[in-house]
Design a protein around this motif. Structure first.
Motif, PDB file in Angstrom:
ATOM      1  N   ALA A   1       6.778   0.658   5.146  1.00 16.17           N
ATOM      2  CA  ALA A   1       8.924  -0.250   5.093  1.00 16.17           C
ATOM      3  C   ALA A   1       9.562   0.942   5.138  1.00 16.17           C
ATOM      4  CB  ALA A   1       8.651   0.213   3.299  1.00 16.17           C
ATOM      5  N   TRP A   2       9.276   1.774   5.911  1.00 18.49           N
ATOM      6  CA  TRP A   2      10.231   2.977   6.605  1.00 18.49           C
ATOM      7  C   TRP A   2      10.911   2.946   8.195  1.00 18.49           C
ATOM      8  CZ3 TRP A   2      10.972   8.272   4.239  1.00 18.49           C
ATOM      9  CH2 TRP A   2      12.038   9.541   4.201  1.00 18.49           C
TER      10      TRP A   2
ATOM     11  N   LEU B   1       1.129  -1.427  -0.087  1.00 23.74           N
ATOM     12  CA  LEU B   1       0.305  -0.249  -0.165  1.00 23.74           C
ATOM     13  C   LEU B   1       0.754   0.945  -0.080  1.00 23.74           C
ATOM     14  CD1 LEU B   1      -3.051   1.476   0.192  1.00 23.74           C
ATOM     15  CD2 LEU B   1      -2.385   0.754   2.984  1.00 23.74           C
ATOM     16  N   ALA B   2       0.852   2.474  -1.252  1.00 24.74           N
ATOM     17  CA  ALA B   2       1.496   2.542  -1.350  1.00 24.74           C
ATOM     18  C   ALA B   2       0.778   3.761  -2.118  1.00 24.74           C
ATOM     19  CB  ALA B   2       3.008   2.927  -1.956  1.00 24.74           C
ATOM     20  N   GLY B   3       1.567   5.575  -1.425  1.00 24.47           N
ATOM     21  CA  GLY B   3       0.533   6.510  -1.719  1.00 24.47           C
ATOM     22  C   GLY B   3       0.905   8.021  -0.603  1.00 24.47           C
ATOM     23  N   ASP B   4      -0.096   8.983  -1.497  1.00 20.94           N
ATOM     24  CA  ASP B   4      -0.152  10.495  -0.206  1.00 20.94           C
ATOM     25  C   ASP B   4      -1.484   9.687   0.847  1.00 20.94           C
ATOM     26  OD1 ASP B   4      -0.482  12.997   0.672  1.00 20.94           O
ATOM     27  OD2 ASP B   4      -0.292  13.366  -1.025  1.00 20.94           O
ATOM     28  N   LEU B   5      -0.647   8.996   1.809  1.00 22.17           N
ATOM     29  CA  LEU B   5      -1.724   8.778   2.288  1.00 22.17           C
ATOM     30  C   LEU B   5      -2.301   9.649   3.597  1.00 22.17           C
ATOM     31  CD1 LEU B   5      -1.291   4.924   3.577  1.00 22.17           C
ATOM     32  CD2 LEU B   5      -2.028   5.777   1.288  1.00 22.17           C
ATOM     33  N   ASN B   6      -1.567  10.715   3.388  1.00 17.88           N
ATOM     34  CA  ASN B   6      -2.044  12.025   4.525  1.00 17.88           C
ATOM     35  C   ASN B   6      -1.713  11.669   6.088  1.00 17.88           C
ATOM     36  OD1 ASN B   6      -1.997  14.832   2.628  1.00 17.88           O
ATOM     37  ND2 ASN B   6      -3.742  13.372   1.714  1.00 17.88           N
TER      38      ASN B   6
ATOM     39  N   TYR C   1       3.911  12.296   5.034  1.00 15.50           N
ATOM     40  CA  TYR C   1       2.720  11.986   4.713  1.00 15.50           C
ATOM     41  C   TYR C   1       2.230  10.582   3.615  1.00 15.50           C
ATOM     42  CZ  TYR C   1       0.440  16.558   6.695  1.00 15.50           C
ATOM     43  OH  TYR C   1       0.490  17.372   7.490  1.00 15.50           O
ATOM     44  N   ASP C   2       3.785  10.649   2.862  1.00 16.31           N
ATOM     45  CA  ASP C   2       4.164   9.915   1.867  1.00 16.31           C
ATOM     46  C   ASP C   2       4.480   8.420   2.368  1.00 16.31           C
ATOM     47  OD1 ASP C   2       3.085  11.541  -0.457  1.00 16.31           O
ATOM     48  OD2 ASP C   2       4.540  12.708   0.349  1.00 16.31           O
ATOM     49  N   ARG C   3       3.605   7.337   1.967  1.00 13.47           N
ATOM     50  CA  ARG C   3       3.700   5.977   3.176  1.00 13.47           C
ATOM     51  C   ARG C   3       4.063   4.928   1.775  1.00 13.47           C
ATOM     52  NH1 ARG C   3       3.476   6.216   8.768  1.00 13.47           N
ATOM     53  NH2 ARG C   3       3.598   8.142   9.545  1.00 13.47           N
ATOM     54  N   VAL C   4       5.304   4.033   3.117  1.00 11.49           N
ATOM     55  CA  VAL C   4       4.628   2.487   1.691  1.00 11.49           C
ATOM     56  C   VAL C   4       4.594   1.609   2.682  1.00 11.49           C
ATOM     57  CG1 VAL C   4       6.297   1.047   0.804  1.00 11.49           C
ATOM     58  CG2 VAL C   4       6.545   3.079   0.298  1.00 11.49           C
ATOM     59  N   PHE C   5       3.036   1.200   2.627  1.00 10.22           N
ATOM     60  CA  PHE C   5       3.501  -0.563   3.769  1.00 10.22           C
ATOM     61  C   PHE C   5       3.068  -1.372   3.214  1.00 10.22           C
ATOM     62  CE2 PHE C   5       1.512   3.436   6.259  1.00 10.22           C
ATOM     63  CZ  PHE C   5       1.785   3.051   7.735  1.00 10.22           C
ATOM     64  N   LEU C   6       3.542  -2.680   4.543  1.00  9.94           N
ATOM     65  CA  LEU C   6       3.375  -4.040   3.738  1.00  9.94           C
ATOM     66  C   LEU C   6       2.060  -5.461   3.963  1.00  9.94           C
ATOM     67  CD1 LEU C   6       7.436  -3.937   3.233  1.00  9.94           C
ATOM     68  CD2 LEU C   6       6.429  -3.660   1.402  1.00  9.94           C
ATOM     69  N   HIS C   7       2.077  -5.946   3.290  1.00  9.80           N
ATOM     70  CA  HIS C   7       1.574  -6.955   4.035  1.00  9.80           C
ATOM     71  C   HIS C   7       2.295  -8.263   3.490  1.00  9.80           C
ATOM     72  CE1 HIS C   7      -1.952  -9.531   5.675  1.00  9.80           C
ATOM     73  NE2 HIS C   7      -1.998  -7.755   6.924  1.00  9.80           N
ATOM     74  N   ASP C   8       1.647  -9.016   4.575  1.00  2.96           N
ATOM     75  CA  ASP C   8       2.338 -11.116   4.556  1.00  2.96           C
ATOM     76  C   ASP C   8       1.644 -11.617   3.258  1.00  2.96           C
ATOM     77  OD1 ASP C   8       5.216  -9.690   5.148  1.00  2.96           O
ATOM     78  OD2 ASP C   8       5.295 -10.941   6.771  1.00  2.96           O
TER      79      ASP C   8
ATOM     80  N   VAL D   1       8.232  15.172  -1.738  1.00  2.00           N
ATOM     81  CA  VAL D   1       9.512  14.188  -2.412  1.00  2.00           C
ATOM     82  C   VAL D   1       9.610  13.115  -2.788  1.00  2.00           C
ATOM     83  CG1 VAL D   1      11.213  13.583  -1.784  1.00  2.00           C
ATOM     84  CG2 VAL D   1      10.985  15.676  -1.129  1.00  2.00           C
ATOM     85  N   PRO D   2       8.996  12.499  -3.850  1.00  2.00           N
ATOM     86  CA  PRO D   2       9.011  11.247  -4.428  1.00  2.00           C
ATOM     87  C   PRO D   2       9.945  10.530  -3.391  1.00  2.00           C
ATOM     88  CG  PRO D   2       9.670  12.998  -6.054  1.00  2.00           C
ATOM     89  CD  PRO D   2       9.777  13.516  -5.185  1.00  2.00           C
ATOM     90  N   LEU D   3       8.820   9.381  -3.021  1.00  2.00           N
ATOM     91  CA  LEU D   3      10.047   7.691  -2.722  1.00  2.00           C
ATOM     92  C   LEU D   3      10.563   7.129  -4.052  1.00  2.00           C
ATOM     93  CD1 LEU D   3       8.055   7.738   0.796  1.00  2.00           C
ATOM     94  CD2 LEU D   3       9.833   8.721   0.238  1.00  2.00           C
ATOM     95  N   HIS D   4      11.245   6.403  -3.856  1.00  2.00           N
ATOM     96  CA  HIS D   4      12.370   5.061  -4.208  1.00  2.00           C
ATOM     97  C   HIS D   4      11.637   4.367  -3.756  1.00  2.00           C
ATOM     98  CE1 HIS D   4      14.550   2.483  -6.655  1.00  2.00           C
ATOM     99  NE2 HIS D   4      13.392   2.574  -7.386  1.00  2.00           N
ATOM    100  N   ALA D   5      10.876   3.284  -3.439  1.00  2.00           N
ATOM    101  CA  ALA D   5      11.396   1.604  -2.645  1.00  2.00           C
ATOM    102  C   ALA D   5      12.063   1.001  -3.217  1.00  2.00           C
ATOM    103  CB  ALA D   5      10.258   1.458  -1.791  1.00  2.00           C
ATOM    104  N   VAL D   6      12.291   0.149  -2.724  1.00  2.00           N
ATOM    105  CA  VAL D   6      12.792  -1.183  -4.090  1.00  2.00           C
ATOM    106  C   VAL D   6      12.468  -2.591  -2.728  1.00  2.00           C
ATOM    107  CG1 VAL D   6      14.879  -3.130  -4.965  1.00  2.00           C
ATOM    108  CG2 VAL D   6      14.819  -0.519  -5.098  1.00  2.00           C
ATOM    109  N   LEU D   7      11.815  -3.303  -2.997  1.00  2.00           N
ATOM    110  CA  LEU D   7      10.634  -4.529  -2.700  1.00  2.00           C
ATOM    111  C   LEU D   7      10.939  -6.033  -2.807  1.00  2.00           C
ATOM    112  CD1 LEU D   7       7.176  -3.241  -2.173  1.00  2.00           C
ATOM    113  CD2 LEU D   7       9.398  -2.473  -0.080  1.00  2.00           C
TER     114      LEU D   7
END
Length: 158
Positions: free
Chosen positions: A79-80, A57-62, A100-107, A133-139
């Motif tokens: 993720a962070w 789940l990623a995006g501007d989640l505010n 505000y911008d996040r990356v969440f992971l679910h197994d 600021v854009p995020l770059h995530a390597v998963l």
């Protein structure tokens, strides 16, 4: 693309499924009550996925501090999460900053997990395009393997 039922701004949850990954992307409402409803909906989105799908789940989640609790209760991980960097903000206006911008992971339910190998802020394109600021995530996908002691693996072992 599925619209949030009560979005005053026509916000959607965009879903892409590919090779064992489900990627959910959105721009959640800024208004607290509407965002809370959307976060609750997103926190349960993994329940409708097939066995074996890792969810992102990623995006501007505010998200404000503490608002990630519904996501965490449903098994989502930021993720962070390991120790936040000094400059972990993703939004800036004047002297105010926030993440505000996040990356969440679910197994996946089959013993595989998602892990963040790298996450970085791409400050080279900011502030020309946005106040975010854009995020770059390597998963990466990782199998949770149980190690069996050599003695237990032997055919003559009791």
């Amino acid at each position: 693309s599925n619209p949030f039922p009560a979005s005053a701004k026509g916000r959607h949850l965009n879903t892409t499924r590919w090779r064992g990954w489900t990627n959910l992307n959105t721009h959640a409402e800024s208004e607290r009550d509407a965002r809370e409803s959307q976060l609750l909906h997103m926190s349960r989105s993994h329940e409708s996925e097939e066995q074996g799908q890792l969810c992102v789940l990623a995006g501007d989640l505010n998200l404000r501090v503490g608002e990630e609790k519904d996501l965490q209760r449903e098994g989502w991980r930021d993720a962070w999460s390991s120790p936040p960097a000094v400059d972990d903000w993703t939004w800036c206006r004047g002297s105010s900053t926030a993440r505000y911008d996040r990356v969440f992971l679910h197994d996946a339910g089959d013993g595989e997990s998602a892990e963040c190998a790298q996450i970085q802020r791409l400050t080279g394109v900011w502030p020309d395009l946005s106040d975010h600021v854009p995020l770059h995530a390597v998963l990466r996908r990782r199998a949770n393997v149980q190690v069996v002691p050599a003695a237990a693996a032997s055919p003559s072992a009791p």
